[in-house]
Design a protein around this motif. Structure first.
Motif, PDB file in Angstrom:
ATOM      1  N   CYS A   1      40.352 -11.414 -33.844  1.00  0.00           N
ATOM      2  CA  CYS A   1      41.079 -13.021 -31.795  1.00  0.00           C
ATOM      3  C   CYS A   1      41.048 -11.471 -30.595  1.00  0.00           C
ATOM      4  N   GLY A   2      40.090 -10.704 -30.775  1.00  0.00           N
ATOM      5  CA  GLY A   2      39.788 -10.337 -29.930  1.00  0.00           C
ATOM      6  C   GLY A   2      40.748  -9.388 -29.346  1.00  0.00           C
ATOM      7  N   VAL A   3      41.163  -8.839 -29.721  1.00  0.00           N
ATOM      8  CA  VAL A   3      41.655  -7.587 -30.002  1.00  0.00           C
ATOM      9  C   VAL A   3      41.337  -6.560 -29.909  1.00  0.00           C
ATOM     10  N   PRO A   4      41.107  -5.558 -29.064  1.00  0.00           N
ATOM     11  CA  PRO A   4      40.367  -4.261 -29.583  1.00  0.00           C
ATOM     12  C   PRO A   4      41.141  -2.973 -30.901  1.00  0.00           C
ATOM     13  N   VAL A   5      40.386  -3.186 -31.504  1.00  0.00           N
ATOM     14  CA  VAL A   5      40.978  -2.110 -32.600  1.00  0.00           C
ATOM     15  C   VAL A   5      40.279  -0.766 -32.306  1.00  0.00           C
ATOM     16  N   TYR A   6      41.419   0.267 -32.313  1.00  0.00           N
ATOM     17  CA  TYR A   6      40.724   2.055 -32.291  1.00  0.00           C
ATOM     18  C   TYR A   6      40.595   2.313 -33.248  1.00  0.00           C
ATOM     19  N   ASN A   7      39.995   2.637 -34.612  1.00  0.00           N
ATOM     20  CA  ASN A   7      38.689   2.089 -34.935  1.00  0.00           C
ATOM     21  C   ASN A   7      38.837   1.410 -35.486  1.00  0.00           C
ATOM     22  N   ASP A   8      37.858   0.468 -35.861  1.00  0.00           N
ATOM     23  CA  ASP A   8      38.428  -0.769 -35.694  1.00  0.00           C
ATOM     24  C   ASP A   8      37.958  -1.148 -37.927  1.00  0.00           C
ATOM     25  N   ALA A   9      37.989  -2.390 -38.486  1.00  0.00           N
ATOM     26  CA  ALA A   9      37.892  -2.219 -39.979  1.00  0.00           C
ATOM     27  C   ALA A   9      36.792  -1.386 -40.863  1.00  0.00           C
ATOM     28  N   ARG A  10      35.316  -2.691 -40.549  1.00  0.00           N
ATOM     29  CA  ARG A  10      34.865  -2.011 -40.467  1.00  0.00           C
ATOM     30  C   ARG A  10      33.960  -0.211 -40.456  1.00  0.00           C
ATOM     31  N   ALA A  11      34.608  -0.160 -38.829  1.00  0.00           N
ATOM     32  CA  ALA A  11      34.159   1.155 -39.235  1.00  0.00           C
ATOM     33  C   ALA A  11      35.187   2.403 -40.134  1.00  0.00           C
ATOM     34  N   ILE A  12      35.669   2.426 -40.294  1.00  0.00           N
ATOM     35  CA  ILE A  12      37.180   2.998 -41.384  1.00  0.00           C
ATOM     36  C   ILE A  12      36.234   2.702 -42.516  1.00  0.00           C
ATOM     37  N   GLU A  13      36.253   1.744 -43.401  1.00  0.00           N
ATOM     38  CA  GLU A  13      35.907   0.916 -44.523  1.00  0.00           C
ATOM     39  C   GLU A  13      34.402   1.856 -44.793  1.00  0.00           C
ATOM     40  N   ARG A  14      33.402   1.890 -43.618  1.00  0.00           N
ATOM     41  CA  ARG A  14      32.445   3.468 -43.612  1.00  0.00           C
ATOM     42  C   ARG A  14      32.959   4.590 -44.038  1.00  0.00           C
ATOM     43  N   SER A  15      34.170   5.126 -43.730  1.00  0.00           N
ATOM     44  CA  SER A  15      33.878   6.268 -43.314  1.00  0.00           C
ATOM     45  C   SER A  15      34.667   7.114 -44.181  1.00  0.00           C
ATOM     46  N   VAL A  16      35.787   5.649 -44.965  1.00  0.00           N
ATOM     47  CA  VAL A  16      36.833   6.046 -45.829  1.00  0.00           C
ATOM     48  C   VAL A  16      36.017   6.129 -47.092  1.00  0.00           C
ATOM     49  N   ASP A  17      34.683   5.576 -47.362  1.00  0.00           N
ATOM     50  CA  ASP A  17      34.483   5.528 -48.473  1.00  0.00           C
ATOM     51  C   ASP A  17      32.806   6.638 -48.306  1.00  0.00           C
ATOM     52  N   LYS A  18      33.294   7.908 -49.029  1.00  0.00           N
ATOM     53  CA  LYS A  18      32.650   9.050 -48.730  1.00  0.00           C
ATOM     54  C   LYS A  18      30.746   8.176 -49.604  1.00  0.00           C
ATOM     55  N   SER A  19      30.554   8.087 -49.939  1.00  0.00           N
ATOM     56  CA  SER A  19      29.154   7.562 -50.820  1.00  0.00           C
ATOM     57  C   SER A  19      29.345   6.896 -48.799  1.00  0.00           C
ATOM     58  N   MET A  20      29.406   6.089 -48.929  1.00  0.00           N
ATOM     59  CA  MET A  20      28.520   5.063 -47.814  1.00  0.00           C
ATOM     60  C   MET A  20      28.653   6.371 -46.451  1.00  0.00           C
ATOM     61  N   THR A  21      29.628   6.796 -46.264  1.00  0.00           N
ATOM     62  CA  THR A  21      28.911   8.188 -44.908  1.00  0.00           C
ATOM     63  C   THR A  21      27.914   8.615 -45.614  1.00  0.00           C
ATOM     64  N   SER A  22      27.774   9.384 -46.794  1.00  0.00           N
ATOM     65  CA  SER A  22      26.602   9.899 -46.957  1.00  0.00           C
ATOM     66  C   SER A  22      25.031   8.634 -47.020  1.00  0.00           C
ATOM     67  N   PHE A  23      25.352   8.073 -47.518  1.00  0.00           N
ATOM     68  CA  PHE A  23      23.676   7.013 -47.360  1.00  0.00           C
ATOM     69  C   PHE A  23      24.098   6.687 -45.961  1.00  0.00           C
ATOM     70  N   LEU A  24      24.782   6.732 -44.624  1.00  0.00           N
ATOM     71  CA  LEU A  24      24.481   6.488 -43.527  1.00  0.00           C
ATOM     72  C   LEU A  24      23.792   7.361 -42.597  1.00  0.00           C
ATOM     73  N   LEU A  25      24.699   8.341 -43.362  1.00  0.00           N
ATOM     74  CA  LEU A  25      23.876   9.284 -42.369  1.00  0.00           C
ATOM     75  C   LEU A  25      22.668  10.016 -42.687  1.00  0.00           C
ATOM     76  N   HIS A  26      22.523  10.031 -44.120  1.00  0.00           N
ATOM     77  CA  HIS A  26      21.116  10.041 -44.144  1.00  0.00           C
ATOM     78  C   HIS A  26      20.162   9.048 -43.981  1.00  0.00           C
ATOM     79  N   ARG A  27      20.284   7.689 -43.794  1.00  0.00           N
ATOM     80  CA  ARG A  27      20.307   6.906 -43.420  1.00  0.00           C
ATOM     81  C   ARG A  27      19.285   7.295 -42.015  1.00  0.00           C
ATOM     82  N   ALA A  28      20.772   7.651 -40.876  1.00  0.00           N
ATOM     83  CA  ALA A  28      20.416   7.733 -39.742  1.00  0.00           C
ATOM     84  C   ALA A  28      19.365   9.341 -39.524  1.00  0.00           C
ATOM     85  N   GLY A  29      19.028  10.152 -40.838  1.00  0.00           N
ATOM     86  CA  GLY A  29      18.419  11.086 -40.433  1.00  0.00           C
ATOM     87  C   GLY A  29      19.236  12.633 -39.947  1.00  0.00           C
ATOM     88  N   VAL A  30      20.819  12.107 -39.872  1.00  0.00           N
ATOM     89  CA  VAL A  30      21.693  13.137 -39.395  1.00  0.00           C
ATOM     90  C   VAL A  30      21.894  14.481 -40.686  1.00  0.00           C
TER      91      VAL A  30
END
Length: 333
Positions: free
Chosen positions: A95-124
């Motif tokens: 609906c155009g409302v700024p969400v801080y943090n938005d749902a997609r970002a929270i989904e990524r961070s609350v799932d530890k496996s996805m966090t590990s995957f994305l950190l690895h993929r980004a070379g962190v």
């Protein structure tokens, strides 16, 4: 919406399942900017397509929507309940409302496996991790790591504050193997992360928490002690101010960007395998709904005010900026 610099007349929803120190600080910071902030439980919101004009009902906002949303807390629940609560955040963004943090970002961070995957993929730099529904595979990982004189930490896939963590592998004192426990206590999912320890006394018993706001590392602390090898403040760790050296700051910023977060609490730990004096660091976890009471106790800068300023001056201002016209493309010379 009003100009984001003055924030006069803006109405903000602080999404939280409990009120207290953090929400009080946020409401005060919003008031200082001339905005009205109201605490709302996502469990009380609903998708209602008969509710004109948006199809969303947010308590305290009648048939309107908030000008912006700050996500402070999402209550646990059944898979369906959590899905609906995240769906409300997705719908607000649609609906155009700024969400801080938005749902997609929270989904990524609350799932530890996805966090590990994305950190690895980004070379962190981050410890090796495995996530599986197969207890047999998890047991093989444990045996392989034990054979290499390493240990692993079994963590709930969704969890915080050091709850449910179990350190597995050969006991360094007597060599006895701590076997993989039944996975029913972990919702039938094994998330294993290689244990990072240090034999160097100067690095034993601490990690770092770095708060990143708007893509920039803002403040840092060392968490010392706690209950055994777990350094969460909720588990008794002591907070101590830490300098934001370039290595810590850069890694925390890269980790936050990898998950697409507006703000984050990034946990880092010294890497004992590196020869340099700093001993690392490695990124352990990234918290997308980060608390900051411990960090506020060791820094003089108002963290809530910094978060509110970033939401209003960057996130909200960007949403209000007029779209750039798309120029037609003409082929030929």
């Amino acid at each position: 919406m009003s100009d984001a610099t003055t924030a006069g007349g803006l109405r903000i929803a602080i999404m939280t399942d409990e009120t207290g120190w953090h929400t009080a600080r946020l409401k005060k910071a919003f008031r200082a900017r001339g905005a009205e902030a109201r605490c709302v439980d996502l469990a009380a919101c609903r998708i209602d397509t008969s509710w004109s004009p948006y199809g969303l009902a947010i308590p305290g906002f009648a048939r309107d929507l908030p000008d912006a949303v700050f996500v402070r807390g999402i209550a646990g629940g059944t898979f369906e309940q959590v899905t609906l609560r995240l769906g409300i955040l997705h719908a607000l963004r649609e609906c155009g409302v700024p969400v801080y943090n938005d749902a997609r970002a929270i989904e990524r961070s609350v799932d530890k496996s996805m966090t590990s995957f994305l950190l690895h993929r980004a070379g962190v730099p981050t410890p090796p991790a495995w996530a599986t529904e197969s207890a047999a595979f998890a047991q093989r990982v444990l045996m392989r790591e034990t054979a290499a004189a390493r240990q692993v930490v079994l963590k709930p896939l969704f969890g915080s504050q050091g709850k449910g963590l179990r350190r597995l592998g050969a006991n360094p004192v007597n060599g006895a193997l701590k076997p993989l426990p039944p996975l029913r206590g972990y919702s039938e999912v094994a998330y294993l992360q290689r244990f990072v320890g240090s034999t160097r006394a100067r690095h034993r018993g601490h990690d770092w928490r770095v708060l990143v706001i708007g893509g920039r590392a803002f403040a840092a602390m060392r968490r010392i002690g706690g209950r055994g090898w777990i350094h969460n403040v909720a588990r008794g760790a002591r907070c101590e101010r830490a300098e934001l050296d370039p290595t810590l700051a850069t890694l925390a910023e890269r980790a936050t960007a990898a998950l697409g977060l507006d703000y984050a609490g990034v946990d880092l730990i010294p890497d004992p395998t590196t020869p340099d004096a700093t001993g690392g660091p490695l990124v352990l976890e990234v918290n997308g709904v980060a608390a900051w009471r411990g960090l506020q106790s060791v820094t003089s800068v108002d963290i809530a005010a910094a978060l509110v300023d970033d939401l209003l001056d960057r996130k909200l201002a960007a949403s209000e900026a007029p779209a750039q016209p798309v120029m037609p493309h003409h082929a030929g010379g």
